[in-house]
Write a protein that holds these residues in place. Structure first.
Motif, PDB file in Angstrom:
ATOM      1  N   THR A  10       0.827  -1.207   0.000  1.00 47.94           N
ATOM      2  CA  THR A  10       0.000   0.000   0.000  1.00 47.94           C
ATOM      3  C   THR A  10       0.861   1.256   0.000  1.00 47.94           C
ATOM      4  O   THR A  10       0.577   2.229  -0.708  1.00 47.94           O
ATOM      5  CB  THR A  10      -0.941   0.008   1.215  1.00 47.94           C
ATOM      6  OG1 THR A  10      -1.799  -1.134   1.153  1.00 47.94           O
ATOM      7  CG2 THR A  10      -1.785   1.275   1.248  1.00 47.94           C
ATOM      8  N   TYR A  43       0.912   3.908  -3.057  1.00 49.28           N
ATOM      9  CA  TYR A  43       0.568   5.313  -2.818  1.00 49.28           C
ATOM     10  C   TYR A  43       1.670   6.231  -3.341  1.00 49.28           C
ATOM     11  O   TYR A  43       1.393   7.310  -3.875  1.00 49.28           O
ATOM     12  CB  TYR A  43       0.347   5.560  -1.331  1.00 49.28           C
ATOM     13  CG  TYR A  43      -0.170   6.954  -1.030  1.00 49.28           C
ATOM     14  CD1 TYR A  43      -1.526   7.246  -1.139  1.00 49.28           C
ATOM     15  CD2 TYR A  43       0.702   7.969  -0.652  1.00 49.28           C
ATOM     16  CE1 TYR A  43      -1.998   8.526  -0.883  1.00 49.28           C
ATOM     17  CE2 TYR A  43       0.246   9.250  -0.396  1.00 49.28           C
ATOM     18  CZ  TYR A  43      -1.116   9.524  -0.510  1.00 49.28           C
ATOM     19  OH  TYR A  43      -1.571  10.788  -0.259  1.00 49.28           O
ATOM     20  N   PRO A  64      -0.524   8.770  -5.663  1.00 45.01           N
ATOM     21  CA  PRO A  64      -1.009   9.234  -4.363  1.00 45.01           C
ATOM     22  C   PRO A  64      -2.453   9.730  -4.382  1.00 45.01           C
ATOM     23  O   PRO A  64      -2.727  10.927  -4.376  1.00 45.01           O
ATOM     24  CB  PRO A  64      -0.033  10.369  -4.026  1.00 45.01           C
ATOM     25  CG  PRO A  64       0.427  10.884  -5.341  1.00 45.01           C
ATOM     26  CD  PRO A  64       0.458   9.695  -6.256  1.00 45.01           C
ATOM     27  N   PRO A  84      -3.742  10.621   3.153  1.00 45.64           N
ATOM     28  CA  PRO A  84      -2.606   9.850   3.661  1.00 45.64           C
ATOM     29  C   PRO A  84      -2.711   9.523   5.144  1.00 45.64           C
ATOM     30  O   PRO A  84      -2.219   8.475   5.590  1.00 45.64           O
ATOM     31  CB  PRO A  84      -1.402  10.757   3.372  1.00 45.64           C
ATOM     32  CG  PRO A  84      -1.975  12.127   3.234  1.00 45.64           C
ATOM     33  CD  PRO A  84      -3.341  11.948   2.657  1.00 45.64           C
ATOM     34  N   ALA A 114      -3.663   2.109  -4.304  1.00 46.79           N
ATOM     35  CA  ALA A 114      -3.344   2.015  -2.878  1.00 46.79           C
ATOM     36  C   ALA A 114      -4.593   1.686  -2.071  1.00 46.79           C
ATOM     37  O   ALA A 114      -4.598   0.776  -1.238  1.00 46.79           O
ATOM     38  CB  ALA A 114      -2.712   3.320  -2.383  1.00 46.79           C
TER      39      ALA A 114
END
Length: 325
Positions: free
Chosen positions: A121, A125, A129, A133, A269
């Motif tokens: 993951t 990311y 992205p 987060p 992600a």
């Protein structure tokens, strides 16, 4: 192409992926004296069948652009990333099946898939992205705690019936290979001229099948357990055994397709993380259907409950991370 247009649709696909990835190994239990090496070959063919079925339906029947048009314009590097991810997946799944044979489904899944979820993951990311987060990191942290809790389950006396050494090592090696799959798919889906989800799934399955041939040749000479194998043994395996392997691949492949479709909207992600929370489903199968923990102590059951709770909380945060972005 039929693609999800809302978060609700993408989340539903992620949950379908989670159920498929947590359920496909049950088909191995339907076989009769069938070697893991041969089951894995049928499984790889089943994954390809699932990818082809999705491509010629959802990828072609819902208006332009279709997946064939996309493949004509996609970057060669993006296509290579998708195929390479499938090769890693094939090897990782084989090690996972070998680990399950030694330590049981409820232990093997969290160790292998949990490790891949945490590291994969993060890498996915970094490639693409999408998602909040903070919530994503919190969800991954809870999943990591679930993996640590599972290690305590493994060490408790009645946690699993170990049938041979090296089970945990195989599960961890499987997790390492799984780790690379998500970032590779993210690279394919986010290239300057990306591969669409249906094409990515087809290339992914093709990479898996291509690796199966040399893997089988090696396994015929170096079997995981039992006596030496011959290719004729595979041909004489019987309809039941072959269908079980194909069914396992079809179930896993369906999860792959839905995960890639969700990733097109939510990012790899988030989609990969939700789908790989499948130890929740695997644990339910192992506990309630296959009774892997029959006779276990109260401490073991308490640890199992804690593990499931941590996975559930992590799954919720992972789902929320996209909506909060």
């Amino acid at each position: 192409m039929l693609l999800p247009e809302t978060f609700a649709a993408a989340l539903a696909m992620m949950l379908v992926s989670m159920v498929c990835w947590g359920s496909w190994t049950n088909t191995w239990r339907l076989t009769r004296s069938w070697r893991l090496e041969f089951f894995h070959c049928d499984y790889a063919l089943g994954v390809m069948l699932a990818a082809v079925a999705a491509a010629v339906t959802g990828g072609l029947l819902f208006g332009p652009p279709n997946f064939l048009d996309n493949l004509r314009t996609a970057d060669g590097a993006a296509m290579a990333w998708a195929a390479a991810a499938g090769a890693c997946l094939n090897l990782g799944n084989f090690l996972l099946m070998a680990g399950i044979a030694r330590v049981g489904m409820t232990v093997a899944f969290p160790v292998a898939v949990g490790f891949a979820l945490v590291v994969g993951t993060v890498l996915s990311y970094l490639v693409h992205p999408l998602g909040d987060p903070t919530l994503l990191a919190a969800g991954v942290a809870l999943v990591f705690l679930a993996v640590l809790t599972n290690s305590l389950v493994y060490r408790s006396a009645g946690a699993a019936k170990v049938q041979g050494g090296g089970g945990l090592v195989m599960c961890l090696a499987s997790g390492v290979l799984f780790t690379f799959c998500g970032p590779m798919v993210a690279k394919a889906l986010t290239a300057p001229h990306p591969v669409a989800p249906y094409g990515a799934a087809l290339l992914y399955a093709a990479g898996s099948v291509v690796v199966t041939l040399p893997l089988l040749a090696w396994l015929l000479r170096n079997p995981i357990g039992g006596g030496r194998l011959r290719f004729g043994d595979y041909l004489g395996g019987g309809t039941r055994n072959h269908l079980a392997g194909l069914a396992g691949g079809l179930v896993w492949g369906s999860g792959m397709v839905t995960s890639f479709l969700a990733a097109g909207l939510a990012g790899m992600a988030v989609a990969g993380a939700v789908g790989q929370a499948n130890p929740l489903v695997a644990a339910a199968w192992g506990i309630f259907v296959w009774h892997e923990f029959r006779g276990a102590t109260r401490r073991t059951h308490a640890l199992l409950a804690l593990m499931i709770g941590l996975y559930t909380a992590g799954l919720v945060l992972l789902s929320l991370s996209f909506r909060a972005a």
